[in-house]
Design a protein around this motif. Structure first.
Motif, PDB file in Angstrom:
ATOM      1  N   TRP A 289       0.833  -1.208   0.000  1.00  0.00           N
ATOM      2  CA  TRP A 289       0.000   0.000   0.000  1.00  0.00           C
ATOM      3  C   TRP A 289       0.862   1.250   0.000  1.00  0.00           C
ATOM      4  CZ3 TRP A 289      -5.297   0.532  -0.359  1.00  0.00           C
ATOM      5  CH2 TRP A 289      -6.001  -0.679  -0.418  1.00  0.00           C
ATOM      6  N   TYR A 290       0.503   2.189  -0.875  1.00  0.00           N
ATOM      7  CA  TYR A 290       1.186   3.486  -0.938  1.00  0.00           C
ATOM      8  C   TYR A 290       0.722   4.340   0.239  1.00  0.00           C
ATOM      9  CZ  TYR A 290       1.891   8.327  -2.513  1.00  0.00           C
ATOM     10  OH  TYR A 290       2.236   9.661  -2.578  1.00  0.00           O
ATOM     11  N   ILE A 291       1.678   5.041   0.886  1.00  0.00           N
ATOM     12  CA  ILE A 291       1.297   5.906   2.013  1.00  0.00           C
ATOM     13  C   ILE A 291       1.542   7.384   1.701  1.00  0.00           C
ATOM     14  CG2 ILE A 291       1.709   6.450   4.459  1.00  0.00           C
ATOM     15  CD1 ILE A 291       2.365   3.449   4.841  1.00  0.00           C
ATOM     16  N   ARG A 292       2.795   7.740   1.343  1.00  0.00           N
ATOM     17  CA  ARG A 292       3.067   9.146   1.038  1.00  0.00           C
ATOM     18  C   ARG A 292       4.412   9.283   0.329  1.00  0.00           C
ATOM     19  NH1 ARG A 292       3.610  12.945   5.808  1.00  0.00           N
ATOM     20  NH2 ARG A 292       4.517  14.209   4.175  1.00  0.00           N
ATOM     21  N   GLU A 293       4.708  10.517  -0.113  1.00  0.00           N
ATOM     22  CA  GLU A 293       5.996  10.795  -0.753  1.00  0.00           C
ATOM     23  C   GLU A 293       6.369  12.248  -0.494  1.00  0.00           C
ATOM     24  OE1 GLU A 293       5.014  11.846  -5.314  1.00  0.00           O
ATOM     25  OE2 GLU A 293       4.114   9.973  -4.617  1.00  0.00           O
TER      26      GLU A 293
ATOM     27  N   LEU B 291       7.091   6.350   0.672  1.00  0.00           N
ATOM     28  CA  LEU B 291       6.800   5.455   1.790  1.00  0.00           C
ATOM     29  C   LEU B 291       5.627   4.538   1.436  1.00  0.00           C
ATOM     30  CD1 LEU B 291       7.188   4.592   4.787  1.00  0.00           C
ATOM     31  CD2 LEU B 291       5.623   6.439   5.409  1.00  0.00           C
ATOM     32  N   PHE B 292       5.866   3.231   1.611  1.00  0.00           N
ATOM     33  CA  PHE B 292       4.826   2.217   1.390  1.00  0.00           C
ATOM     34  C   PHE B 292       4.606   1.450   2.691  1.00  0.00           C
ATOM     35  CE2 PHE B 292       6.987   3.044  -2.606  1.00  0.00           C
ATOM     36  CZ  PHE B 292       5.935   3.281  -3.464  1.00  0.00           C
ATOM     37  N   SER B 293       3.669   0.516   2.670  1.00  0.00           N
ATOM     38  CA  SER B 293       3.344  -0.218   3.895  1.00  0.00           C
ATOM     39  C   SER B 293       4.492  -1.120   4.357  1.00  0.00           C
ATOM     40  CB  SER B 293       2.092  -1.064   3.670  1.00  0.00           C
ATOM     41  OG  SER B 293       2.228  -1.824   2.484  1.00  0.00           O
ATOM     42  N   ASP B 294       5.398  -1.485   3.444  1.00  0.00           N
ATOM     43  CA  ASP B 294       6.472  -2.420   3.821  1.00  0.00           C
ATOM     44  C   ASP B 294       7.889  -1.906   3.539  1.00  0.00           C
ATOM     45  OD1 ASP B 294       5.916  -2.468   1.098  1.00  0.00           O
ATOM     46  OD2 ASP B 294       6.625  -4.532   0.860  1.00  0.00           O
ATOM     47  N   ILE B 295       8.016  -0.861   2.713  1.00  0.00           N
ATOM     48  CA  ILE B 295       9.362  -0.353   2.369  1.00  0.00           C
ATOM     49  C   ILE B 295       9.381   1.179   2.286  1.00  0.00           C
ATOM     50  CG2 ILE B 295      10.168  -2.401   1.048  1.00  0.00           C
ATOM     51  CD1 ILE B 295       9.416  -0.799  -1.544  1.00  0.00           C
ATOM     52  N   LEU B 296      10.593   1.714   2.361  1.00  0.00           N
ATOM     53  CA  LEU B 296      10.835   3.144   2.126  1.00  0.00           C
ATOM     54  C   LEU B 296      11.854   3.223   0.992  1.00  0.00           C
ATOM     55  CD1 LEU B 296      10.543   6.179   3.153  1.00  0.00           C
ATOM     56  CD2 LEU B 296      12.605   5.738   4.492  1.00  0.00           C
ATOM     57  N   ILE B 297      11.528   3.983  -0.054  1.00  0.00           N
ATOM     58  CA  ILE B 297      12.443   4.122  -1.200  1.00  0.00           C
ATOM     59  C   ILE B 297      13.039   5.528  -1.193  1.00  0.00           C
ATOM     60  CG2 ILE B 297      12.578   4.240  -3.737  1.00  0.00           C
ATOM     61  CD1 ILE B 297      10.472   2.086  -3.915  1.00  0.00           C
ATOM     62  N   ALA B 298      14.372   5.612  -1.341  1.00  0.00           N
ATOM     63  CA  ALA B 298      15.054   6.902  -1.482  1.00  0.00           C
ATOM     64  C   ALA B 298      15.512   7.023  -2.929  1.00  0.00           C
ATOM     65  CB  ALA B 298      16.259   6.967  -0.546  1.00  0.00           C
ATOM     66  N   ALA B 299      15.260   8.177  -3.548  1.00  0.00           N
ATOM     67  CA  ALA B 299      15.626   8.364  -4.958  1.00  0.00           C
ATOM     68  C   ALA B 299      16.145   9.772  -5.183  1.00  0.00           C
ATOM     69  CB  ALA B 299      14.408   8.107  -5.848  1.00  0.00           C
ATOM     70  N   LYS B 300      16.982   9.921  -6.230  1.00  0.00           N
ATOM     71  CA  LYS B 300      17.471  11.263  -6.578  1.00  0.00           C
ATOM     72  C   LYS B 300      17.140  11.562  -8.033  1.00  0.00           C
ATOM     73  CE  LYS B 300      22.179  10.222  -8.085  1.00  0.00           C
ATOM     74  NZ  LYS B 300      23.593  10.590  -7.985  1.00  0.00           N
ATOM     75  N   PRO B 301      17.027  12.839  -8.403  1.00  0.00           N
ATOM     76  CA  PRO B 301      16.665  13.165  -9.795  1.00  0.00           C
ATOM     77  C   PRO B 301      17.756  12.726 -10.771  1.00  0.00           C
ATOM     78  CG  PRO B 301      16.505  15.094  -8.351  1.00  0.00           C
ATOM     79  CD  PRO B 301      17.213  14.031  -7.584  1.00  0.00           C
ATOM     80  N   CYS B 302      17.336  12.262 -11.948  1.00  0.00           N
ATOM     81  CA  CYS B 302      18.307  11.940 -13.009  1.00  0.00           C
ATOM     82  C   CYS B 302      18.841  13.265 -13.575  1.00  0.00           C
ATOM     83  CB  CYS B 302      17.630  11.144 -14.112  1.00  0.00           C
ATOM     84  SG  CYS B 302      17.108   9.501 -13.569  1.00  0.00           S
ATOM     85  N   HIS B 303      19.907  13.176 -14.355  1.00  0.00           N
ATOM     86  CA  HIS B 303      20.515  14.387 -14.926  1.00  0.00           C
ATOM     87  C   HIS B 303      19.508  15.119 -15.817  1.00  0.00           C
ATOM     88  CE1 HIS B 303      23.260  17.088 -16.952  1.00  0.00           C
ATOM     89  NE2 HIS B 303      24.168  16.783 -16.018  1.00  0.00           N
ATOM     90  N   PRO B 304      19.349  16.439 -15.634  1.00  0.00           N
ATOM     91  CA  PRO B 304      18.339  17.181 -16.420  1.00  0.00           C
ATOM     92  C   PRO B 304      18.559  17.126 -17.930  1.00  0.00           C
ATOM     93  CG  PRO B 304      19.737  18.690 -15.156  1.00  0.00           C
ATOM     94  CD  PRO B 304      20.035  17.314 -14.656  1.00  0.00           C
ATOM     95  N   LEU B 305      19.761  16.789 -18.364  1.00  0.00           N
ATOM     96  CA  LEU B 305      20.037  16.746 -19.816  1.00  0.00           C
ATOM     97  C   LEU B 305      19.991  15.321 -20.383  1.00  0.00           C
ATOM     98  CD1 LEU B 305      22.935  19.380 -20.017  1.00  0.00           C
ATOM     99  CD2 LEU B 305      20.521  19.728 -20.497  1.00  0.00           C
ATOM    100  N   HIS B 306      19.649  14.356 -19.552  1.00  0.00           N
ATOM    101  CA  HIS B 306      19.568  12.977 -20.039  1.00  0.00           C
ATOM    102  C   HIS B 306      18.484  12.883 -21.109  1.00  0.00           C
ATOM    103  CE1 HIS B 306      18.984   8.654 -20.198  1.00  0.00           C
ATOM    104  NE2 HIS B 306      20.110   8.513 -19.510  1.00  0.00           N
ATOM    105  N   PRO B 307      18.797  12.287 -22.291  1.00  0.00           N
ATOM    106  CA  PRO B 307      17.835  12.285 -23.411  1.00  0.00           C
ATOM    107  C   PRO B 307      16.510  11.565 -23.104  1.00  0.00           C
ATOM    108  CG  PRO B 307      19.712  10.838 -23.859  1.00  0.00           C
ATOM    109  CD  PRO B 307      20.066  11.630 -22.650  1.00  0.00           C
ATOM    110  N   LEU B 308      16.526  10.539 -22.235  1.00  0.00           N
ATOM    111  CA  LEU B 308      15.302   9.770 -21.965  1.00  0.00           C
ATOM    112  C   LEU B 308      14.761   9.935 -20.548  1.00  0.00           C
ATOM    113  CD1 LEU B 308      16.346   6.407 -23.661  1.00  0.00           C
ATOM    114  CD2 LEU B 308      14.782   8.105 -24.582  1.00  0.00           C
ATOM    115  N   ASN B 309      15.669  10.119 -19.586  1.00  0.00           N
ATOM    116  CA  ASN B 309      15.246  10.060 -18.186  1.00  0.00           C
ATOM    117  C   ASN B 309      15.304  11.384 -17.426  1.00  0.00           C
ATOM    118  OD1 ASN B 309      14.822   7.249 -18.371  1.00  0.00           O
ATOM    119  ND2 ASN B 309      17.015   6.897 -18.125  1.00  0.00           N
ATOM    120  N   SER B 310      15.331  12.509 -18.151  1.00  0.00           N
ATOM    121  CA  SER B 310      15.499  13.810 -17.477  1.00  0.00           C
ATOM    122  C   SER B 310      14.391  14.099 -16.452  1.00  0.00           C
ATOM    123  CB  SER B 310      15.553  14.934 -18.506  1.00  0.00           C
ATOM    124  OG  SER B 310      14.373  14.915 -19.282  1.00  0.00           O
TER     125      SER B 310
END
Length: 320
Positions: free
Chosen positions: A216-220, A240-259
């Protein structure tokens, strides 16, 4: 006592009258779908029977049940009307379960079938529709169910506990409450699935599996990670989910696919986590949290007091 009974009776009569008037309007709108769509589409064979079944679900049965209810209400036979109504309440639950699939199939058919597209447009231009689209009319049963709850509760409150109808009304209110909870559960699951799917798409690559049954999704939100060795603070997005916490950082703003995406940095299981507030570090401007895992301790910071308190509550609830 006589005055009280007279007051009850007046309120009860008003509610019964309003219930019948709104039932007529509801039937009128259902009639538009049943007459101008379901019946004609069945006769013309524009859509396959299986597709019709998905788009309209048990709408015809709901329409028939409402007809019977209005018939009893007209004659003031609330008892028999309620008995029949309770027997058909499950139809609303099944209708709610089917609604997402119905909308998806409707969009699909409009895209694929030119004749259905033309037919739908033609029916909706009829004066009876008053500018309404089929999409506006399909959620009607669920809106009506919400109204029934209020009507029947009001009738129950203004019916003498000694009367024969009191028991039937109490049963109807209980059944309505159960079906409403069933429908709320369906809606919550659907919203949760949309959140999981959205977060999965936000994260770069497929390495992090967000779409897991039972999760279950809780917040972000953005938080600052305080490093253990006096380095500078790192701004990270946390999910934050019911069973895990995920930490993430932004991809490079100039990345052709994942900006516009985020790169997953870590996934923390919550089953062996303890959460604590750290006081006295931020002079009441925001706050700090420590998250202790078996092999790692995270120090998280926010300059917003309300935000850090909300995170603390959400994390402790998830861990619990």
């Amino acid at each position: 006592v006589e005055d009280q009974r007279a007051r009850w009776e007046r309120k009860r009569s008003r509610t019964a009258k309003e219930l019948l008037e709104t039932e007529y309007k509801y039937l009128e709108q259902l009639d538009l779908v049943v007459t101008y769509f379901v019946t004609i589409l069945k006769a013309k064979g524009t859509l396959k029977p299986a597709v019709l079944e998905i788009i309209f679900g048990p709408l015809e049965s709901i329409y028939s049940a409402s007809h019977v209810l209005s018939f009893h209400l007209e004659r003031g036979n609330l008892g028999p009307g309620l008995e029949n109504f309770c027997q058909n309440l499950d139809l609303y639950g099944h209708y709610a379960e089917n609604l997402e699939e119905a909308n998806k199939t409707l969009k699909e058919q409009l895209r694929k079938s030119k004749s259905f597209r033309r037919f739908k447009k033609l029916q909706e231009t009829r004066p009876q529709f008053q500018g309404k689209k089929l999409e506006d009319l399909l959620p009607l049963p669920l809106q009506r169910l919400h109204q029934y709850k209020h009507f029947f509760r009001d009738l129950l409150e203004n019916t003498s506990p000694d009367s024969a109808e009191h028991q039937k009304l109490a049963k109807a209110v209980k059944s309505l409450s159960e079906v409403s909870q069933w429908i709320q559960g369906i809606i919550a699951k659907r919203e949760n699935s949309l959140h999981l799917f959205r977060v999965q798409k936000l994260l770069k690559g497929q390495k992090t599996q967000v779409l897991t049954p039972g999760r279950w999704y809780i917040r972000e939100g953005w938080l600052l990670v305080v490093p253990s060795k006096g380095e500078e603070l790192k701004r990270r997005m946390f999910f934050l989910f019911s069973d895990i916490l995920i930490a993430a950082k932004p991809c490079h703003p100039l990345h052709p696919l994942n900006s516009h995406k985020l790169a997953c940095q870590a996934v923390y299981p919550l089953h062996q986590c303890t959460v604590d507030k750290v006081f006295g570090h931020t002079r009441s401007q925001g706050g700090l949290l420590t998250l202790s895992f078996p092999h790692k301790t995270l120090l998280l910071m926010s300059s917003d007091q309300q935000d850090i308190n909300d995170w603390y509550r959400s994390l402790t609830a998830a861990v619990r």
